[in-house]
Design a protein around this motif. Structure first.
Motif, PDB file in Angstrom:
ATOM      1  N   ASP A 104      -5.841  -3.674   1.008  1.00 60.74           N
ATOM      2  CA  ASP A 104      -5.928  -2.297   1.476  1.00 60.74           C
ATOM      3  C   ASP A 104      -5.988  -2.256   3.008  1.00 60.74           C
ATOM      4  O   ASP A 104      -6.809  -2.915   3.631  1.00 60.74           O
ATOM      5  CB  ASP A 104      -7.191  -1.660   0.888  1.00 60.74           C
ATOM      6  CG  ASP A 104      -7.438  -0.284   1.446  1.00 60.74           C
ATOM      7  OD1 ASP A 104      -6.572   0.578   1.276  1.00 60.74           O
ATOM      8  OD2 ASP A 104      -8.496  -0.097   2.094  1.00 60.74           O
ATOM      9  N   GLU A 105      -5.112  -1.457   3.593  1.00 62.89           N
ATOM     10  CA  GLU A 105      -4.983  -1.404   5.040  1.00 62.89           C
ATOM     11  C   GLU A 105      -6.300  -1.160   5.768  1.00 62.89           C
ATOM     12  O   GLU A 105      -6.640  -1.842   6.730  1.00 62.89           O
ATOM     13  CB  GLU A 105      -4.022  -0.275   5.444  1.00 62.89           C
ATOM     14  CG  GLU A 105      -2.585  -0.483   4.994  1.00 62.89           C
ATOM     15  CD  GLU A 105      -1.909  -1.602   5.785  1.00 62.89           C
ATOM     16  OE1 GLU A 105      -1.990  -1.596   7.019  1.00 62.89           O
ATOM     17  OE2 GLU A 105      -1.316  -2.495   5.136  1.00 62.89           O
ATOM     18  N   ARG A 137     -10.981  -2.985   9.053  1.00 63.26           N
ATOM     19  CA  ARG A 137     -12.413  -3.108   9.304  1.00 63.26           C
ATOM     20  C   ARG A 137     -12.841  -4.561   9.393  1.00 63.26           C
ATOM     21  O   ARG A 137     -13.556  -4.969  10.290  1.00 63.26           O
ATOM     22  CB  ARG A 137     -13.208  -2.403   8.204  1.00 63.26           C
ATOM     23  CG  ARG A 137     -13.584  -0.975   8.572  1.00 63.26           C
ATOM     24  CD  ARG A 137     -14.575  -0.384   7.597  1.00 63.26           C
ATOM     25  NE  ARG A 137     -14.151  -0.538   6.212  1.00 63.26           N
ATOM     26  CZ  ARG A 137     -14.630  -1.450   5.374  1.00 63.26           C
ATOM     27  NH1 ARG A 137     -15.559  -2.283   5.775  1.00 63.26           N
ATOM     28  NH2 ARG A 137     -14.184  -1.518   4.136  1.00 63.26           N
ATOM     29  N   ALA A 138     -12.361  -5.347   8.435  1.00 61.57           N
ATOM     30  CA  ALA A 138     -12.756  -6.758   8.386  1.00 61.57           C
ATOM     31  C   ALA A 138     -12.261  -7.503   9.614  1.00 61.57           C
ATOM     32  O   ALA A 138     -12.992  -8.281  10.232  1.00 61.57           O
ATOM     33  CB  ALA A 138     -12.204  -7.404   7.125  1.00 61.57           C
ATOM     34  N   ILE A 139     -11.037  -7.235   9.971  1.00 59.48           N
ATOM     35  CA  ILE A 139     -10.404  -7.982  11.038  1.00 59.48           C
ATOM     36  C   ILE A 139     -10.791  -7.549  12.444  1.00 59.48           C
ATOM     37  O   ILE A 139     -10.864  -8.364  13.357  1.00 59.48           O
ATOM     38  CB  ILE A 139      -8.872  -7.905  10.843  1.00 59.48           C
ATOM     39  CG1 ILE A 139      -8.451  -8.970   9.840  1.00 59.48           C
ATOM     40  CG2 ILE A 139      -8.141  -8.060  12.133  1.00 59.48           C
ATOM     41  CD1 ILE A 139      -6.965  -9.114   9.731  1.00 59.48           C
ATOM     42  N   SER A 140     -11.049  -6.276  12.615  1.00 62.00           N
ATOM     43  CA  SER A 140     -11.275  -5.811  13.981  1.00 62.00           C
ATOM     44  C   SER A 140     -12.515  -6.444  14.605  1.00 62.00           C
ATOM     45  O   SER A 140     -12.536  -6.740  15.798  1.00 62.00           O
ATOM     46  CB  SER A 140     -11.345  -4.290  14.027  1.00 62.00           C
ATOM     47  OG  SER A 140     -12.503  -3.865  13.345  1.00 62.00           O
ATOM     48  N   ALA A 156      -2.923  -9.240   5.893  1.00 67.17           N
ATOM     49  CA  ALA A 156      -3.686  -9.455   7.125  1.00 67.17           C
ATOM     50  C   ALA A 156      -2.785  -9.956   8.248  1.00 67.17           C
ATOM     51  O   ALA A 156      -2.942  -9.580   9.409  1.00 67.17           O
ATOM     52  CB  ALA A 156      -4.816 -10.445   6.888  1.00 67.17           C
ATOM     53  N   LEU A 157      -1.846 -10.773   7.875  1.00 65.76           N
ATOM     54  CA  LEU A 157      -0.936 -11.353   8.860  1.00 65.76           C
ATOM     55  C   LEU A 157      -0.286 -10.284   9.733  1.00 65.76           C
ATOM     56  O   LEU A 157      -0.083 -10.473  10.938  1.00 65.76           O
ATOM     57  CB  LEU A 157       0.141 -12.151   8.111  1.00 65.76           C
ATOM     58  CG  LEU A 157       0.861 -13.261   8.867  1.00 65.76           C
ATOM     59  CD1 LEU A 157      -0.125 -14.135   9.608  1.00 65.76           C
ATOM     60  CD2 LEU A 157       1.673 -14.090   7.885  1.00 65.76           C
ATOM     61  N   ALA A 158       0.029  -9.165   9.118  1.00 65.21           N
ATOM     62  CA  ALA A 158       0.703  -8.087   9.845  1.00 65.21           C
ATOM     63  C   ALA A 158      -0.215  -7.422  10.873  1.00 65.21           C
ATOM     64  O   ALA A 158       0.251  -6.737  11.781  1.00 65.21           O
ATOM     65  CB  ALA A 158       1.218  -7.042   8.861  1.00 65.21           C
ATOM     66  N   HIS A 159      -1.509  -7.661  10.719  1.00 61.94           N
ATOM     67  CA  HIS A 159      -2.463  -7.002  11.615  1.00 61.94           C
ATOM     68  C   HIS A 159      -2.868  -7.840  12.822  1.00 61.94           C
ATOM     69  O   HIS A 159      -3.691  -7.416  13.614  1.00 61.94           O
ATOM     70  CB  HIS A 159      -3.716  -6.610  10.827  1.00 61.94           C
ATOM     71  CG  HIS A 159      -3.484  -5.498   9.872  1.00 61.94           C
ATOM     72  ND1 HIS A 159      -4.100  -4.280   9.963  1.00 61.94           N
ATOM     73  CD2 HIS A 159      -2.655  -5.409   8.800  1.00 61.94           C
ATOM     74  CE1 HIS A 159      -3.685  -3.498   8.981  1.00 61.94           C
ATOM     75  NE2 HIS A 159      -2.810  -4.170   8.261  1.00 61.94           N
ATOM     76  N   ARG A 187     -20.508  -9.228   7.522  1.00 57.62           N
ATOM     77  CA  ARG A 187     -19.362  -8.333   7.672  1.00 57.62           C
ATOM     78  C   ARG A 187     -19.762  -6.881   7.460  1.00 57.62           C
ATOM     79  O   ARG A 187     -19.300  -5.985   8.155  1.00 57.62           O
ATOM     80  CB  ARG A 187     -18.267  -8.743   6.684  1.00 57.62           C
ATOM     81  CG  ARG A 187     -17.013  -7.915   6.741  1.00 57.62           C
ATOM     82  CD  ARG A 187     -15.798  -8.697   6.233  1.00 57.62           C
ATOM     83  NE  ARG A 187     -16.139  -9.581   5.134  1.00 57.62           N
ATOM     84  CZ  ARG A 187     -16.048  -9.241   3.842  1.00 57.62           C
ATOM     85  NH1 ARG A 187     -15.600  -8.048   3.506  1.00 57.62           N
ATOM     86  NH2 ARG A 187     -16.378 -10.095   2.905  1.00 57.62           N
ATOM     87  N   ALA A 188     -20.654  -6.666   6.503  1.00 58.32           N
ATOM     88  CA  ALA A 188     -21.098  -5.305   6.224  1.00 58.32           C
ATOM     89  C   ALA A 188     -21.808  -4.694   7.432  1.00 58.32           C
ATOM     90  O   ALA A 188     -21.840  -3.483   7.601  1.00 58.32           O
ATOM     91  CB  ALA A 188     -22.028  -5.299   5.015  1.00 58.32           C
TER      92      ALA A 188
END
Lengths: 344, 344
Positions: A118-119, A124-127, A149-152, B103-104
């Motif tokens: 999910d985008e 959120r996870a990656i930022s 994720a790769l796209a982000h 992460r949360a």
DNA sequence: GTGAAAGCGCTAACAA
DNA sequence: TTGTTAGCGCTTTCAC
């Protein structure tokens, strides 16, 4: 002259404030750059001053501010690993391989797990991770979340992907599962089975290399291609599938997406009164540490996940350092014959 | 007036240099702090300027420098996890729990593995990590390396330890293995076994809670206390021990340090012609995902490693934020009765 | 070999 | 709401 007490600087709210390089310089009676020189070893400092500085450092319990160093020297020594999971065998081993190779080069590894493709979730996870000073990123694209994720990842950050199948144009370390799946399917066919059934694990994209290799082998041998069953990552899901498979008399050989699923499938088969491998042959993939201890010991394909992790990190390091190097590294997993598969 | 081309700033050696906040400000025709304001959302900016800034950010592909932010705002959002291993079940799950909880809360997790308790080795492994901007450290002290590492953490850094037994005075999240080991040993005794043999995994210190609990239960019941066997972390080491145990007719019940070793022990016992549980009862510890699929399904103790990881992170967060909170969190693992143990 | 001065890219305080 | 002015704690010129 200052007294030799180790008074701590006190911050605004009474919280002890860490000593800075300026404090050390003052205490040692030298200039700030001189302290920096002994810290980095970038230039020579006379033994006398060096001694004074080292003493001051010890007394003040000084540790240089990583943030300040990073700002000025701009060489982050951290690589982020983005994965859909961290504790399953393949993931955990891959991460271990990355960490080991990274540590050997003085790098540290940061872990980020992206649970769904999910985008918003990915963002959120990656930022949080991408807002850290990073030298590069390793993406495990074993599942849809990893692929997404790769796209982000910002395009100006060195990246390497790790997976079971080659695809994009980014640097990549792979374990060639397609060929290996082909080989083990052919092995089963060679044992006299008319066809081979397949239980797949959740694929990273439309179809995983394991499934493609299986299909390819069957096609080449003119065998019928049964509809694959879908397992989740839970070994237990294999058990239900094993029970279903036991009811189908055409099933004599089963190729499972990984060893844990194969264990579940065997359990289901045995629960249903089938004998493995006498009635049904079952093979797995990965060579899980428990595969050889299973009853019966599993015929499978050995995957060097940690090795792939290490190769991946080294590819990334080449990018980071701008070294001209290969942008792709592939390895062929090898089949391990034990006793969960036998002649028809 | 500048043209709207997206020219990149070129650095010294032709390497494209990342845009800075000043570039954005210049392009948007506003001051640097205004850009900072739209970035952080700390203060209100008029819609018009905000729009201009956002456009400039997009055009320049600007990402704020993490290092600079860290330097000025001094709030690292990273916690380091120091562990002796990352891929074994208990470790991997614990790390997963820490990562999830972190992460949360917007934190990222950094992994460092210390392979041996050797001082020099620890220093090398840890110094790379400690030279990063860290909010705190989680130490997994399941093994000697972890225990030793604890001593190397600067005292001004928030720390929490995770383990199977309470000891020091630092904040700690534990899984009370001593009580659980006692319980499962008593269960075996209650089944009518005269005594219970024990296979231990490498201990973190002189003696692990699992061994202590076992010993305590035997003592309380006046049973003889056999010399424990020592396994490595490799499941296969259990197999050899199982074979040895099969040769001893006094062995009717075995308590293993973890499920993977129990699986190996069962394999060795079965290889030697013993039936489990008819001839010998075997129990494990941890409730490994494959425990219920094993033949026979393993009686064991469920350990919520991920939960402990989460509790540990939250303890750490209290320290970091200076919240007055508990400094200790313990949980009692619960026994799971399946069928690898039966009456004498 | 050593110090003075400049500056890394950002946020915080203060005025306007 | 906005801009000006100061730093954050270090490393890097550049004189001496």
């Amino acid at each position: 002259m200052t007294t030799a007490t180790t008074t701590r600087r006190i911050g605004v709210n009474g919280v002890p404030k860490a000593a800075t390089i300026a404090d050390v310089a003052a205490r040692a009676g030298v200039s700030v750059p001189t302290v920096s020189r002994v810290l980095t070893g970038a230039a020579r400092v006379s033994p006398g001053k060096r001694e004074l500085v080292e003493q001051a450092i010890a007394e003040l319990n000084f540790r240089p501010s990583a943030a300040a160093r990073l700002l000025v020297s701009r060489r982050p020594q951290v690589v982020a690993v983005i994965a859909g999971d961290t504790s399953r065998y393949g993931y955990a081993e891959t991460i271990r391989g990355v960490e080991e190779a990274a540590r050997a080069e003085g790098y540290t590894v940061m872990i980020t797990v992206v649970e769904s493709p999910d985008e918003e979730e990915i963002d959120r996870a990656i930022s949080a991770t991408l807002s850290q000073p990073l030298a590069g990123v390793v993406v495990l694209k074993f599942d849809p979340a990893g692929v997404a994720a790769l796209a982000h990842i910002p395009r100006d950050l060195p990246v390497v992907a790790l997976s079971g199948i080659r695809d994009a144009s980014i640097p990549q370390a792979v374990l060639d599962e397609t060929r290996a799946a082909e080989e083990i399917t052919e092995y089963l066919l060679g044992l006299g089975h008319e066809t081979v059934h397949h239980v797949r694990i959740p694929p990273s994209r439309r179809e995983d290399g394991r499934t493609t290799g299986w299909r390819r082998a069957l096609r080449r041998h003119g065998a019928s291609i049964p509809e694959p069953s879908d397992a989740t990552w839970e070994p237990k899901s294999g058990q239900a599938i094993g029970i279903a498979l036991a009811a189908d008399p055409t099933v004599t050989a089963v190729f499972c997406g990984n060893d844990e699923i194969a264990m579940g499938v065997i359990r289901g088969l045995v629960d249903s009164g089938k004998r493995v491998p006498d009635d049904v042959s079952v093979v797995g993939f990965d060579n899980h540490p428990l595969a050889e201890l299973w009853t019966p010991p599993l015929t499978t394909v050995e995957q060097d996940f940690a090795g792939m992790g290490g190769r991946g990190f080294r590819l990334l390091l080449d990018e980071i350092e701008g070294t001209l190097g290969r942008r792709y590294s592939s390895e062929r997993p090898r089949m391990i014959i034990r006793s969960s598969a036998g002649p028809r």
